[in-house]
Design a protein around this motif. Structure first.
Motif, PDB file in Angstrom:
ATOM      1  N   ASP A  38      43.768  35.245  35.116  1.00 36.54           N
ATOM      2  CA  ASP A  38      42.856  35.493  34.571  1.00 36.54           C
ATOM      3  C   ASP A  38      42.966  36.262  32.983  1.00 36.54           C
ATOM      4  O   ASP A  38      43.925  36.171  31.956  1.00 36.54           O
ATOM      5  CB  ASP A  38      41.605  37.423  34.958  1.00 36.54           C
ATOM      6  CG  ASP A  38      41.225  36.785  36.060  1.00 36.54           C
ATOM      7  OD1 ASP A  38      40.955  34.863  36.237  1.00 36.54           O
ATOM      8  OD2 ASP A  38      41.062  37.825  36.929  1.00 36.54           O
ATOM      9  N   ASN A  41      37.569  38.841  29.180  1.00 36.80           N
ATOM     10  CA  ASN A  41      36.185  38.869  29.058  1.00 36.80           C
ATOM     11  C   ASN A  41      36.040  38.272  27.261  1.00 36.80           C
ATOM     12  O   ASN A  41      34.991  38.247  27.593  1.00 36.80           O
ATOM     13  CB  ASN A  41      34.747  40.081  30.042  1.00 36.80           C
ATOM     14  CG  ASN A  41      34.907  41.545  29.038  1.00 36.80           C
ATOM     15  OD1 ASN A  41      36.500  41.359  28.047  1.00 36.80           O
ATOM     16  ND2 ASN A  41      34.435  42.284  29.447  1.00 36.80           N
ATOM     17  N   LEU A  66      43.319  31.344  36.989  1.00 35.84           N
ATOM     18  CA  LEU A  66      41.256  31.877  36.447  1.00 35.84           C
ATOM     19  C   LEU A  66      41.224  31.951  38.394  1.00 35.84           C
ATOM     20  O   LEU A  66      41.331  31.509  38.477  1.00 35.84           O
ATOM     21  CB  LEU A  66      40.536  31.153  35.603  1.00 35.84           C
ATOM     22  CG  LEU A  66      40.341  30.901  34.167  1.00 35.84           C
ATOM     23  CD1 LEU A  66      39.210  30.228  33.776  1.00 35.84           C
ATOM     24  CD2 LEU A  66      40.613  32.274  33.530  1.00 35.84           C
ATOM     25  N   THR A  67      40.403  33.442  38.871  1.00 38.63           N
ATOM     26  CA  THR A  67      40.732  33.574  40.016  1.00 38.63           C
ATOM     27  C   THR A  67      39.127  33.212  40.407  1.00 38.63           C
ATOM     28  O   THR A  67      39.274  32.992  41.139  1.00 38.63           O
ATOM     29  CB  THR A  67      40.177  34.851  40.182  1.00 38.63           C
ATOM     30  OG1 THR A  67      39.597  35.645  39.964  1.00 38.63           O
ATOM     31  CG2 THR A  67      42.448  35.482  39.954  1.00 38.63           C
ATOM     32  N   HIS A  73      35.867  37.463  33.340  1.00 41.90           N
ATOM     33  CA  HIS A  73      37.480  36.763  33.843  1.00 41.90           C
ATOM     34  C   HIS A  73      37.614  35.420  32.859  1.00 41.90           C
ATOM     35  O   HIS A  73      39.463  35.222  32.704  1.00 41.90           O
ATOM     36  CB  HIS A  73      37.556  36.661  35.294  1.00 41.90           C
ATOM     37  CG  HIS A  73      37.249  37.582  36.005  1.00 41.90           C
ATOM     38  ND1 HIS A  73      38.529  37.810  36.976  1.00 41.90           N
ATOM     39  CD2 HIS A  73      36.529  38.262  37.106  1.00 41.90           C
ATOM     40  CE1 HIS A  73      37.915  39.226  38.002  1.00 41.90           C
ATOM     41  NE2 HIS A  73      36.498  39.125  37.594  1.00 41.90           N
ATOM     42  N   SER A  74      36.908  35.108  32.514  1.00 45.13           N
ATOM     43  CA  SER A  74      37.468  33.188  31.708  1.00 45.13           C
ATOM     44  C   SER A  74      36.520  33.460  30.596  1.00 45.13           C
ATOM     45  O   SER A  74      37.063  32.696  30.198  1.00 45.13           O
ATOM     46  CB  SER A  74      36.312  32.578  32.665  1.00 45.13           C
ATOM     47  OG  SER A  74      34.531  32.805  32.822  1.00 45.13           O
ATOM     48  N   GLY A 184      41.308  39.123  43.155  1.00 39.53           N
ATOM     49  CA  GLY A 184      40.681  38.457  41.933  1.00 39.53           C
ATOM     50  C   GLY A 184      39.509  39.783  42.711  1.00 39.53           C
ATOM     51  O   GLY A 184      40.013  40.504  42.791  1.00 39.53           O
ATOM     52  N   SER A 221      41.086  43.123  41.237  1.00 36.50           N
ATOM     53  CA  SER A 221      40.402  42.813  39.725  1.00 36.50           C
ATOM     54  C   SER A 221      39.818  44.100  38.851  1.00 36.50           C
ATOM     55  O   SER A 221      40.147  44.432  37.835  1.00 36.50           O
ATOM     56  CB  SER A 221      40.004  41.990  39.403  1.00 36.50           C
ATOM     57  OG  SER A 221      40.790  40.605  39.526  1.00 36.50           O
TER      58      SER A 221
END
Length: 288
Positions: A38, A41, A66-67, A73-74, A184, A221
Motif C-alpha cells: 500500500d 493516504n 495495492l490491497t 491505501h492509494s 488489507g 490494515s
C-alpha cells in the motif's frame, strides 16, 4: 505520532493512525528487491514511512502492491514513483479517479453519489490540511486478475484477489517464507454505497480463504499484527454470528439469543459491543 516496528527479520511496518484514517504500511525486504504494501493516504503519509526506511538502512522499495482502491491505501502512490501492482478493478477505479479535478466540489459530489462517505471527506480534509486540490491520484501500471507472485530474493509474496463487502477489489498478500498474511481491509464491512453491511456468504467464503493459509501472523490494515491464535479467537466470534444469520435470517433477536448461548454468556451479561453492532451489519446484508 507515527509508530514504526520491525515485526520480523524481513518486514518493517508503519502502524495505522486513526485520526486521519491512515492504514498501516509495510515493506517486505528480500535479498534483491523490496515490496511496499500500500501507498498511504497522502504524500505526507508516504514520506513518513519512506523516511523511516531510510533511517533504518532498508533497501528502498522497488515495487508496490495495492490491497484495494480506497483513498487511504492509494492516494499516496504518486509520492513513491514505483511500478505498482493492482487488481484489474483497482486499476480501473483509480484510472477514473486520476481523471478528476480534485477539489471541494468534486469530493462533495462523490459524497452525494455515495462513492465516498461524509466521514471520508472529513478525514481527507484533515489529512490534506483543508486543501483538497493537493490530492494527486495515479493509476497502477501492473495489472492482474486472480493471482500474481512477486519474488524478492529468498522471499515470495503471493498476492490474491479475494473481493468481499468492504471493497469489490480487495486483495491479500502472503509472505510465504515468513508465514505472514496481510489482509488489507478485506474482512471489514462495507463503508460506501449505502448502509454498512456484511453479506453472509461473502464473509464466510473469505474466512475459508484466510484460514486455508494457516498463517502464523495476520495483519489487518487498521489493526495490529496478531498471532494465529489471537486472530482465530477473535474472528471465530464473527463466524458464529454469520452462521446464526444463515440459520435465522431477518430475526435479530433469535440471532442474538443463540449467539449468546454459543459464546457462553451469562443471562445478564451484555453481548460485546462489536458483535451487537455487527448484527446490524449482517441484517443490512440481507436486504435486497
Amino acid at each position: 505520532m507515527p509508530e514504526f516496528e520491525r515485526i520480523s527479520e524481513h518486514i518493517y511496518m508503519m502502524h495505522a493512525e486513526h485520526d486521519t484514517d491512515r492504514p498501516m504500511l509495510a515493506a517486505v525486504v528480500g535479498h534483491s528487491r523490496t515490496l511496499l504494501i500500500d501507498g498511504g493516504n497522502s504524500s505526507a503519509h508516504a514520506a513518513a514511512f519512506r523516511d523511516y526506511l531510510e533511517k533504518e538502512g532498508v533497501r528502498p522499495p522497488d515495487v508496490m502492491v495495492l490491497t484495494h482502491h480506497h483513498w487511504d491505501h492509494s492516494f499516496g502512490l504518486a509520492e513513491w514513483s514505483l511500478p505498482t501492482i493492482a487488481q484489474k478493478k483497482t486499476a480501473e477505479i483509480l484510472r477514473g479517479f486520476a481523471e478528476l479535478e480534485w477539489n471541494a466540489d468534486t469530493v462533495g459530489r462523490l459524497v452525494a453519489e455515495s462513492v465516498i462517505s461524509e466521514r471520508t471527506k472529513n478525514d481527507m480534509l484533515a489529512e490534506y490540511g483543508g486543501d483538497l486540490t493537493r490530492i494527486r491520484v495515479e493509476e497502477p501500471n501492473i495489472v492482474f486478475e486472480r493471482f500474481i507472485d512477486v519474488h524478492l530474493g529468498g522471499l515470495t509474496c503471493e498476492i490474491r484477489y479475494v473481493g468481499g463487502d468492504h471493497a469489490e477489489d480487495s486483495c491479500v498478500v502472503y509472505v510465504k517464507e515468513e508465514g505472514t498474511l496481510f489482509l488489507g481491509d478485506a474482512l471489514a464491512q462495507s463503508v460506501y454505497g449505502g448502509p454498512m453491511k456484511y453479506t453472509t456468504g461473502k464473509f464466510l467464503a473469505l474466512l475459508d480463504t484466510v484460514f486455508a493459509y494457516g498463517a502464523n501472523v495476520l495483519v489487518e490494515s487498521h489493526g495490529r499484527p496478531v498471532s494465529r491464535e489471537e486472530f482465530y479467537g477473535d474472528v471465530r466470534r464473527y463466524e458464529l454470528l454469520a452462521r446464526q444469520v444463515l440459520r435465522h435470517g431477518r430475526n435479530p433477536e433469535a440471532v442474538e439469543t443463540d449467539l449468546r448461548s454459543e459464546l457462553g454468556l451469562a443471562e445478564n451479561e451484555a453481548l460485546p459491543e462489536d458483535l451487537a453492532e455487527a448484527i446490524g451489519y449482517f441484517m443490512n446484508g440481507l436486504e435486497k
